[in-house]
Design a protein around this motif. Structure first.
Motif, PDB file in Angstrom:
ATOM      1  N   LYS A   1      -1.761 -14.176  22.494  1.00 37.93           N
ATOM      2  CA  LYS A   1      -0.499 -14.016  23.214  1.00 37.93           C
ATOM      3  C   LYS A   1      -0.748 -14.349  24.673  1.00 37.93           C
ATOM      4  N   ASN A   2       0.130 -15.173  25.232  1.00 38.34           N
ATOM      5  CA  ASN A   2      -0.021 -15.611  26.624  1.00 38.34           C
ATOM      6  C   ASN A   2      -1.423 -16.196  26.865  1.00 38.34           C
ATOM      7  N   LYS A   3      -1.904 -16.924  25.837  1.00 43.70           N
ATOM      8  CA  LYS A   3      -3.182 -17.646  25.898  1.00 43.70           C
ATOM      9  C   LYS A   3      -4.392 -16.718  25.969  1.00 43.70           C
ATOM     10  N   GLU A   4      -4.195 -15.450  25.592  1.00 46.86           N
ATOM     11  CA  GLU A   4      -5.302 -14.508  25.524  1.00 46.86           C
ATOM     12  C   GLU A   4      -5.425 -13.952  24.109  1.00 46.86           C
ATOM     13  N   LEU A   5      -6.660 -13.666  23.729  1.00 49.21           N
ATOM     14  CA  LEU A   5      -6.901 -13.074  22.420  1.00 49.21           C
ATOM     15  C   LEU A   5      -6.327 -11.667  22.351  1.00 49.21           C
ATOM     16  N   VAL A   6      -5.635 -11.372  21.257  1.00 49.64           N
ATOM     17  CA  VAL A   6      -5.149 -10.018  21.010  1.00 49.64           C
ATOM     18  C   VAL A   6      -6.068  -9.324  20.016  1.00 49.64           C
ATOM     19  N   VAL A   7      -6.305  -9.988  18.893  1.00 54.62           N
ATOM     20  CA  VAL A   7      -7.141  -9.406  17.848  1.00 54.62           C
ATOM     21  C   VAL A   7      -7.605 -10.551  16.948  1.00 54.62           C
ATOM     22  N   PHE A   8      -8.821 -10.430  16.403  1.00 58.77           N
ATOM     23  CA  PHE A   8      -9.309 -11.459  15.486  1.00 58.77           C
ATOM     24  C   PHE A   8     -10.407 -10.887  14.600  1.00 58.77           C
ATOM     25  N   THR A   9     -10.569 -11.502  13.437  1.00 65.55           N
ATOM     26  CA  THR A   9     -11.592 -11.118  12.476  1.00 65.55           C
ATOM     27  C   THR A   9     -12.404 -12.337  12.083  1.00 65.55           C
ATOM     28  N   ILE A  10     -13.711 -12.171  12.035  1.00 63.46           N
ATOM     29  CA  ILE A  10     -14.617 -13.246  11.639  1.00 63.46           C
ATOM     30  C   ILE A  10     -15.480 -12.778  10.486  1.00 63.46           C
ATOM     31  N   LYS A  11     -15.622 -13.633   9.479  1.00 60.07           N
ATOM     32  CA  LYS A  11     -16.509 -13.354   8.348  1.00 60.07           C
ATOM     33  C   LYS A  11     -17.800 -14.136   8.528  1.00 60.07           C
ATOM     34  N   SER A  12     -18.911 -13.474   8.306  1.00 58.61           N
ATOM     35  CA  SER A  12     -20.222 -14.114   8.390  1.00 58.61           C
ATOM     36  C   SER A  12     -20.713 -14.408   6.980  1.00 58.61           C
ATOM     37  N   LYS A  13     -20.767 -15.696   6.617  1.00 63.05           N
ATOM     38  CA  LYS A  13     -21.187 -16.064   5.265  1.00 63.05           C
ATOM     39  C   LYS A  13     -22.700 -16.216   5.147  1.00 63.05           C
ATOM     40  N   LEU A  14     -23.369 -16.377   6.288  1.00 61.36           N
ATOM     41  CA  LEU A  14     -24.812 -16.591   6.267  1.00 61.36           C
ATOM     42  C   LEU A  14     -25.595 -15.520   7.007  1.00 61.36           C
ATOM     43  N   GLY A  15     -24.911 -14.691   7.787  1.00 59.74           N
ATOM     44  CA  GLY A  15     -25.587 -13.723   8.634  1.00 59.74           C
ATOM     45  C   GLY A  15     -26.101 -14.376   9.897  1.00 59.74           C
ATOM     46  N   GLY A  16     -26.819 -13.612  10.711  1.00 62.49           N
ATOM     47  CA  GLY A  16     -27.371 -14.155  11.942  1.00 62.49           C
ATOM     48  C   GLY A  16     -26.523 -13.821  13.150  1.00 62.49           C
ATOM     49  N   ASN A  17     -27.023 -14.215  14.306  1.00 66.46           N
ATOM     50  CA  ASN A  17     -26.337 -13.912  15.556  1.00 66.46           C
ATOM     51  C   ASN A  17     -25.031 -14.677  15.677  1.00 66.46           C
ATOM     52  N   LEU A  18     -23.972 -13.957  15.991  1.00 71.08           N
ATOM     53  CA  LEU A  18     -22.677 -14.570  16.299  1.00 71.08           C
ATOM     54  C   LEU A  18     -22.475 -14.492  17.805  1.00 71.08           C
ATOM     55  N   ARG A  19     -22.517 -15.659  18.434  1.00 71.75           N
ATOM     56  CA  ARG A  19     -22.221 -15.707  19.860  1.00 71.75           C
ATOM     57  C   ARG A  19     -20.788 -16.159  20.039  1.00 71.75           C
ATOM     58  N   LEU A  20     -20.020 -15.369  20.767  1.00 74.52           N
ATOM     59  CA  LEU A  20     -18.606 -15.652  21.001  1.00 74.52           C
ATOM     60  C   LEU A  20     -18.388 -16.025  22.458  1.00 74.52           C
ATOM     61  N   ARG A  21     -17.641 -17.093  22.671  1.00 74.20           N
ATOM     62  CA  ARG A  21     -17.141 -17.416  24.015  1.00 74.20           C
ATOM     63  C   ARG A  21     -15.631 -17.255  23.954  1.00 74.20           C
ATOM     64  N   VAL A  22     -15.064 -16.393  24.787  1.00 74.09           N
ATOM     65  CA  VAL A  22     -13.655 -16.023  24.683  1.00 74.09           C
ATOM     66  C   VAL A  22     -13.007 -16.007  26.073  1.00 74.09           C
ATOM     67  N   PRO A  23     -11.670 -16.127  26.123  1.00 71.35           N
ATOM     68  CA  PRO A  23     -10.990 -16.218  27.419  1.00 71.35           C
ATOM     69  C   PRO A  23     -10.741 -14.880  28.098  1.00 71.35           C
ATOM     70  N   ASN A  24     -10.928 -13.789  27.375  1.00 76.16           N
ATOM     71  CA  ASN A  24     -10.697 -12.468  27.966  1.00 76.16           C
ATOM     72  C   ASN A  24     -11.676 -11.485  27.352  1.00 76.16           C
ATOM     73  N   THR A  25     -11.827 -10.342  27.999  1.00 76.11           N
ATOM     74  CA  THR A  25     -12.783  -9.356  27.503  1.00 76.11           C
ATOM     75  C   THR A  25     -12.310  -8.774  26.177  1.00 76.11           C
ATOM     76  N   ILE A  26     -13.280  -8.461  25.312  1.00 80.07           N
ATOM     77  CA  ILE A  26     -12.971  -7.944  23.983  1.00 80.07           C
ATOM     78  C   ILE A  26     -13.892  -6.777  23.672  1.00 80.07           C
ATOM     79  N   GLU A  27     -13.554  -6.053  22.607  1.00 84.25           N
ATOM     80  CA  GLU A  27     -14.433  -5.021  22.069  1.00 84.25           C
ATOM     81  C   GLU A  27     -14.400  -5.107  20.564  1.00 84.25           C
ATOM     82  N   VAL A  28     -15.465  -4.663  19.923  1.00 80.29           N
ATOM     83  CA  VAL A  28     -15.564  -4.721  18.473  1.00 80.29           C
ATOM     84  C   VAL A  28     -15.077  -3.415  17.882  1.00 80.29           C
ATOM     85  N   ILE A  29     -14.427  -3.501  16.736  1.00 78.70           N
ATOM     86  CA  ILE A  29     -13.930  -2.323  16.046  1.00 78.70           C
ATOM     87  C   ILE A  29     -14.943  -1.916  14.986  1.00 78.70           C
ATOM     88  N   GLY A  30     -15.257  -0.645  14.905  1.00 73.90           N
ATOM     89  CA  GLY A  30     -16.212  -0.154  13.923  1.00 73.90           C
ATOM     90  C   GLY A  30     -17.573   0.114  14.535  1.00 73.90           C
TER      91      GLY A  30
END
Length: 823
Positions: free
Chosen positions: A735-764
């Protein structure tokens, strides 16, 4: 509120959003007039083996037929053995600056004296003649890309007639159902027509309409592809009468037509199949099933692929108009859902024209109505064929990459003989064009055909498939192909007499020629050639590291890679196209091949090579926007990589402009086919890829979300896009070019590095930390780009980039992770 409860709410939200997104959008192309005799108005259906163009005409319906193996000619080679002896002289002339003389000699001694490639040809047409339907009302035709069905309906004398068409994915037939809302109202005659000189049309002993023909002889290569098309009918009540060359249906309640097509093609070396037996088997399998069963099987098989991705960009009143009117108005109105429709249409076309076990999508996908199509409707591998497959991995259609990857394997075989015969080199190579017979010799004259990077480029698709899927068995089985592409350049590269580099000579920057080189395209050490060799060597090195089979040859590649010319920034602050600084800022050539290093390669980066990144932007600005359709499709991807969503969107509006409006450029036909012009499907696929790149990128060491969202699409939802390292973006709302919420599935495992336009936090109960240093995930490892050489006349400065935030989270194979905007 407990974190687990919050997580459940978000999962529920995403489930509802996916359903809402897919049901809300009316994913249809629709029109209130028939196609007439304009092929580019007709609507495409396909199952990767059969292509059909549905015209939707009332009195005389036409369904144009194609089959993926119906090509002119027969097995052949087109190498020129004179090349090897002439190679030293051609190189000497290039190094002496005698480019025209080098081009002349290359035409005489290197370019093929045999076939310049064979033609993809149509099978013919099904024609359905409905007498007395001249005065019709309430006309409507559509292509439902959510279900891969076409439908035509209209009213005559108070009776509503409906025709439904699909090319069954699991059953290898075209199916047509004709119905009416009044019993006994349906009467028509069905015929085959064909442009092939050697054809036979008859009604066989089973009462089925049969078309048999042999394809054309072309450029001295005898046409030997025999094919058979069969049409059978099922009716409810009424009568069926056989004529000499057709079938007449009289006063039935319902008619169902089945069309199967097969050829004698086994592979590029063999034409040993029985086309009549094959066509009969395909037909009989379908005839044993009820219409609704066939339809349900088809939709289910199709939606397994199509429904993997959802995209909702919002809507407006403009979406209520017929598709041709939306196209005409798009550049002047707000119609965000038209972008989503076009994106999904590209995925529809890939599903329809490329299926495992079939031929790859060619210049026209699988649809062609001409016996002599533009550029023979072959595989132009200096950009166009590769562009066709850009959406395969990133838009979650990985298995549809298989026909192209299978062609790469074939070319690695035919190209081995070309490398040896023409250049005395090990390994394998291909020039700028190929066809169903997998020719690898140079065609069309030295200006175009001298380029030898076809094998280098197509081989990178093998590596890309591995990076997205992590399929190590696939990589192992194809490693020799990657190694062979590198072997060719180990032997072909030559020391430049005036520069301290190993260069490709002869080479070129596809289809472009600087005035300073006497208007010739032939050169040594063009930037694109250097970038391709860099990728070929880097891929072989990285693949060997993954497989643990390093040897002395791989070690030699590391040494040779350091002797390649670095990219250069010229006096106009541009990325140089050639080894010498001779670019013109007035050049608006459709090929900007030296930006291969920006996309689809990742040698140019805003973070790792900021000056080269700035130079690439200057090159884009100097070349301009409007161009051929496929060129504009590529530019959408480049501007997405530039993180300039508004400019990427501007290119989308340029591409989604009716043919003829863009002066000197391409556009889009009424059926949303891309126009070079004429029709080439690559622009459709290129733009679909570009739209996905605006939302997600993964080639620059991280999964970058919303890298290039334009103001016009400031709010939206997407689900199902994929990234390198086996990561799937299950759902993302912005919304307004900023992330509101998103979910990513890891099919192989390993480090997920995210580059995003605004600060985020992980749920769980997961740990999200700031990303620093090199990404430890091996799928995101990038080969180091050599430091650029910068002209003393250049004033290049790095670009000012929008702020982004970098995060790392360690993932487990098979788990999903949900993130939200932090307050």
């Amino acid at each position: 509120m407990p974190r687990r409860f919050v997580y459940i709410l978000y999962v529920l939200f995403f489930s509802l959003t996916v359903c809402y997104s897919q049901e809300k959008q009316d994913l249809k192309l629709w029109y209130n007039t028939p196609s007439g005799d304009v092929w580019e108005n007709a609507l495409p259906l396909g199952n990767g083996k059969i292509g059909a163009m549905v015209f939707g005409n009332v009195e005389k319906e036409i369904i144009g037929l194609n089959e993926h193996t119906v090509w002119s000619g027969s097995p052949n080679r087109n190498d020129n053995p004179d090349a090897l002896a002439a190679l030293p002289q051609v190189r000497q002339l290039i190094f002496e600056g005698k480019y025209k003389a080098a081009e002349k000699l290359a035409n005489e001694k290197i370019i093929t004296k045999k076939s310049n490639g064979q033609m993809f040809q149509p099978v013919g047409n099904v024609e359905l003649t409905f007498s007395g339907h001249e005065n019709f009302q309430d006309y409507h035709r559509e292509l439902d890309i959510d279900r891969a069905l076409s439908k035509t309906s209209y009213k005559v004398n108070g009776v509503t007639y409906t025709r439904e068409y699909f090319t069954s994915l699991p059953n290898r037939v075209l199916v047509i159902r004709i119905s009416a809302d009044k019993p006994g109202s349906i009467s028509f005659e069905a015929n085959f027509t064909s442009q092939h000189a050697n054809n036979k049309i008859e009604v066989n002993k089973e009462g089925q309409l049969s078309l048999w023909a042999t394809t054309s002889t072309h450029e001295g290569v005898e046409g030997k592809v025999d094919f058979n098309a069969l049409l059978a009918t099922k009716t409810v009540n009424g009568n069926t009468v056989q004529t000499e060359q057709g079938i007449k249906i009289e006063k039935v309640d319902e008619a169902i037509l089945f069309v199967s097509i097969a050829s004698n093609f086994e592979d590029y070396l063999n034409l040993n199949a029985d086309e009549r037996k094959r066509a009969k088997e395909f037909l009989n399998k379908a005839l044993n099933k009820e219409y609704l069963e066939l339809k349900s099987e088809h939709i289910n098989e199709y939606q397994k692929l199509f429904h993997r991705v959802a995209l909702d960009l919002g809507s407006s009143k403009a979406a209520e108009k017929p598709t041709n009117e939306r196209l005409a108005n798009f550049r002047n109105t707000e119609d965000p859902s038209f972008v989503a429709l076009y994106f999904h249409y590209g995925r529809y076309l890939l599903i329809s024209s490329s299926q495992p076990g079939g031929q790859p999508a060619n210049l026209q996908g699988i649809w062609n109505g001409s016996m002599k199509p533009a550029w023979d409707s072959k595989y132009t591998i200096n950009i166009n064929a590769e562009m066709n497959y850009w959406p395969a991995e990133r838009t979650n259609l990985s298995e549809l990459h298989e026909p192209f990857l299978s062609m790469v394997k074939d070319l690695s075989s035919t190209g081995r003989e070309t490398a040896k015969t023409m250049y005395g080199a090990r390994g394998w190579m291909a020039h700028h064009n190929t066809d169903i017979w997998r020719i690898t010799g140079p065609i069309d004259g030295a200006f175009w055909g001298i380029w030898n990077g076809g094998g280098a480029w197509v081989s990178q698709h093998l590596w890309e498939h591995y990076l997205y899927t992590g399929d190590k068995a696939f990589l192992k089985s194809n490693f020799d192909i990657l190694k062979g592409a590198a072997e060719f350049y180990v032997d072909f590269l030559i020391k430049h007499p005036y520069y301290p580099y190993l260069v490709v000579a002869p080479g070129n920057s596809p289809e472009n020629a600087p005035e300073a080189h006497e208007g010739s395209s032939i050169t040594a050490g063009s930037t694109m050639d250097n970038q391709l060799v860099f990728d070929v060597f880097s891929t072989a090195i990285q693949a060997s590291e993954v497989l643990g089979n390093n040897d002395a040859f791989i070690d030699s590649l590391k040494v040779l890679k350091n002797q390649l010319p670095p990219m250069q920034i010229g006096k106009h602050n541009q990325l140089q196209e050639w080894l010498d600084d001779v670019d013109s800022p007035e050049d608006n050539h459709r090929h900007i091949s030296h930006l291969y290093g920006l996309f689809p390669s990742n040698q140019i980066s805003p973070y790792r090579t900021p000056q080269l990144f700035a130079a690439a932007k200057n090159t884009l600005l100097q070349r301009g926007d409007v161009s051929t359709g496929w060129s504009m499709g590529w530019k959408v991807n480049w501007w997405a990589k530039m993180q300039d969503g508004n400019h990427a969107y501007k290119l989308i509006t340029d591409q989604l402009t009716p043919v003829g409006v863009n002066r000197g450029g391409g556009g889009t036909y009424n059926n949303l086919f891309d126009a070079h012009p004429p029709f080439q499907i690559d622009g459709n696929f290129g733009c679909t890829s570009g739209i996905s790149e605006m939302l997600l990128q993964s080639s620059d060491e991280a999964v970058h979300l919303l890298p290039a969202v334009p103001d016009a699409l400031h709010t939206g939802y997407v689900g199902g896009l994929t990234a390198r390292g086996g990561f799937e973006l299950v759902a993302m709302e912005w919304k307004n070019k900023e992330l509101v919420v998103f979910t990513i599935k890891s099919k192989l495992g390993g480090n997920l590095r995210l580059r995003v336009p605004n600060t985020i936090e992980v749920i769980g109960n997961n740990t999200l930390k700031r990303g620093e240093g090199a990404n430890p995930n091996p799928f995101f490892k990038t080969a180091k780009t050599a430091e650029a050489l910068i002209s003393s006349k250049s004033t290049i400065k790095p670009l000012q980039l929008a702020e982004t935030f970098l995060y790392d989270i360690e993932t487990t194979k098979g788990r999903t992770y949900t993130f939200k905007m932090s307050k």
